[in-house]
Design a protein around this motif. Structure first.
Motif, PDB file in Angstrom:
ATOM      1  N   PRO A 176      28.682  53.612  50.684  1.00 17.94           N
ATOM      2  CA  PRO A 176      29.079  53.781  49.278  1.00 17.94           C
ATOM      3  C   PRO A 176      28.167  52.955  48.385  1.00 17.94           C
ATOM      4  O   PRO A 176      27.691  51.894  48.783  1.00 17.94           O
ATOM      5  CB  PRO A 176      30.519  53.257  49.253  1.00 17.94           C
ATOM      6  N   SER A 177      27.925  53.442  47.187  1.00 17.20           N
ATOM      7  CA  SER A 177      27.047  52.713  46.275  1.00 17.20           C
ATOM      8  C   SER A 177      27.698  51.427  45.776  1.00 17.20           C
ATOM      9  O   SER A 177      27.012  50.467  45.429  1.00 17.20           O
ATOM     10  CB  SER A 177      26.676  53.597  45.081  1.00 17.20           C
ATOM     11  N   SER A 178      29.017  51.385  45.748  1.00 18.59           N
ATOM     12  CA  SER A 178      29.748  50.219  45.267  1.00 18.59           C
ATOM     13  C   SER A 178      30.038  49.260  46.418  1.00 18.59           C
ATOM     14  O   SER A 178      30.542  49.664  47.466  1.00 18.59           O
ATOM     15  CB  SER A 178      31.072  50.664  44.627  1.00 18.59           C
ATOM     16  N   ARG A 179      29.760  47.980  46.223  1.00 17.60           N
ATOM     17  CA  ARG A 179      30.055  46.982  47.260  1.00 17.60           C
ATOM     18  C   ARG A 179      31.554  46.827  47.460  1.00 17.60           C
ATOM     19  O   ARG A 179      32.018  46.587  48.566  1.00 17.60           O
ATOM     20  CB  ARG A 179      29.427  45.637  46.889  1.00 17.60           C
ATOM     21  N   SER A 180      32.328  46.933  46.378  1.00 19.31           N
ATOM     22  CA  SER A 180      33.780  46.810  46.524  1.00 19.31           C
ATOM     23  C   SER A 180      34.332  47.964  47.355  1.00 19.31           C
ATOM     24  O   SER A 180      35.297  47.790  48.106  1.00 19.31           O
ATOM     25  CB  SER A 180      34.462  46.755  45.159  1.00 19.31           C
ATOM     26  N   ILE A 221      34.973  42.269  40.250  1.00 20.50           N
ATOM     27  CA  ILE A 221      36.140  41.615  40.855  1.00 20.50           C
ATOM     28  C   ILE A 221      35.761  41.017  42.205  1.00 20.50           C
ATOM     29  O   ILE A 221      36.131  39.889  42.530  1.00 20.50           O
ATOM     30  CB  ILE A 221      37.289  42.624  41.036  1.00 20.50           C
ATOM     31  N   LEU A 222      35.012  41.777  42.991  1.00 18.36           N
ATOM     32  CA  LEU A 222      34.571  41.275  44.294  1.00 18.36           C
ATOM     33  C   LEU A 222      33.736  40.010  44.132  1.00 18.36           C
ATOM     34  O   LEU A 222      33.879  39.056  44.897  1.00 18.36           O
ATOM     35  CB  LEU A 222      33.765  42.355  45.017  1.00 18.36           C
ATOM     36  N   MET A 223      32.893  39.976  43.133  1.00 16.45           N
ATOM     37  CA  MET A 223      32.011  38.831  42.920  1.00 16.45           C
ATOM     38  C   MET A 223      32.794  37.588  42.501  1.00 16.45           C
ATOM     39  O   MET A 223      32.556  36.487  43.017  1.00 16.45           O
ATOM     40  CB  MET A 223      30.966  39.159  41.850  1.00 16.45           C
ATOM     41  N   PHE A 224      33.754  37.759  41.569  1.00 11.41           N
ATOM     42  CA  PHE A 224      34.430  36.593  40.999  1.00 11.41           C
ATOM     43  C   PHE A 224      35.712  36.214  41.744  1.00 11.41           C
ATOM     44  O   PHE A 224      36.121  35.057  41.710  1.00 11.41           O
ATOM     45  CB  PHE A 224      34.738  36.836  39.522  1.00 11.41           C
ATOM     46  N   ASP A 225      36.366  37.163  42.398  1.00  8.64           N
ATOM     47  CA  ASP A 225      37.605  36.843  43.107  1.00  8.64           C
ATOM     48  C   ASP A 225      37.793  37.776  44.306  1.00  8.64           C
ATOM     49  O   ASP A 225      38.618  38.686  44.283  1.00  8.64           O
ATOM     50  CB  ASP A 225      38.800  36.966  42.162  1.00  8.64           C
ATOM     51  N   PRO A 226      37.027  37.564  45.377  1.00  9.22           N
ATOM     52  CA  PRO A 226      37.156  38.421  46.560  1.00  9.22           C
ATOM     53  C   PRO A 226      38.541  38.335  47.203  1.00  9.22           C
ATOM     54  O   PRO A 226      38.987  39.294  47.843  1.00  9.22           O
ATOM     55  CB  PRO A 226      36.065  37.902  47.497  1.00  9.22           C
TER      56      PRO A 226
END
Length: 262
Positions: A176-180, A221-226
């Motif tokens: 998927p293009s999105s890491r989340s 969101i993944l970057m700041f609060d996984p």
């Protein structure tokens, strides 16, 4: 190309939440579905163990109960093998299987490309699950939402998370293009396979009032609060409450989930 809805994707995972694998025993299963491993997975385990006796090799020692080779020793090796088995069993419910033996190793520390210490990662270049030592993991758990979890239980769940990455990527034609989106299934299954009391204690630390809204699954969101994203991933698919679908459906949806997660 036409992609399925988020609800359809979640259907593939939802049954796992209500049939969590016991983290205390590799021989006990919560339901017959979880006990019913595919013949291919069982055969792969037998073949691996027969082909490589339990001695250290360049690839590590084979796990007795999972199609994996692990380079670690003592309790850490036991927890790594246990976590791999839990991930394999959980994905087998959906008909998703490893395409090759899983390779894992323990390193004293695991460092991200940015230089930050990590619990672990899936190294796709070398097709290897890499996890930090139990001592390093315990230090990273302090002052985090994981602090109240026993080190051994969290360590095993961390292996589950990274193993899901390895198996899913082997079954996808493209990420998927999105890491989340890439983290959705690993987080959902990581928490689905935790002890219910541990899971609930973790989830109570977050505001999860509406578990059906998927718009929180963003890379920011993944970057700041996984931690929060992990909690939302589990509660989101658990809220769907549907039975497991086909492997091809899940893989097709996840391949484009970065665009279709709405």
């Amino acid at each position: 190309m036409t992609w399925f809805s988020t609800a359809a994707a979640i259907a593939v995972l939802a049954s796992i939440a209500n049939t969590a694998i016991s983290p205390t025993s590799s021989n006990d299963c919560a339901t017959s579905a979880l006990c019913d491993l595919s013949a291919a997975t069982a055969l792969a385990t037998v073949v691996i163990e027969q082909a490589a006796p339990e001695i250290d090799t360049a690839s590590g020692r084979p796990c007795r109960d999972a199609p994996a080779f692990v380079r670690a020793s003592g309790d850490e090796r036991r927890l790594i093998c246990g976590g791999i088995k839990m991930a394999v069993d959980a994905l087998a419910v959906c008909g998703i299987k490893p395409r090759a033996p899983i390779y894992a190793e323990q390193s004293e520390k695991v460092v991200s490309p940015d230089g930050d210490e990590m619990f672990g990662l899936y190294d796709r270049v070398h097709d290897t699950v890499v996890v930090a030592s139990a001592g390093s993991v315990a230090k990273l758990m302090k002052d985090s939402p994981y602090a109240a979890i026993s080190v051994s239980e969290f360590y095993r769940s961390m292996v589950v998370h990274e193993t899901v990455h390895a198996i899913m990527e082997a079954n996808q034609s493209a990420l998927p293009s999105s890491r989340s989106a890439q983290e959705y299934a690993p987080y959902a299954i990581q928490w689905a396979t935790m002890a219910p009391a541990t899971r609930q204690a973790f989830l109570r630390q977050f505001d999860l009032a509406d578990t059906r809204i998927a718009d929180v699954f963003a890379d920011a969101i993944l970057m700041f609060d996984p931690y929060y994203l992990g909690a939302r991933a589990y509660t989101h698919f658990d809220a769907m409450g549907q039975s497991c679908g086909t492997a091809s459906l899940w893989i097709a949806v996840l391949a484009d989930m970065g665009a279709s997660l709405v």
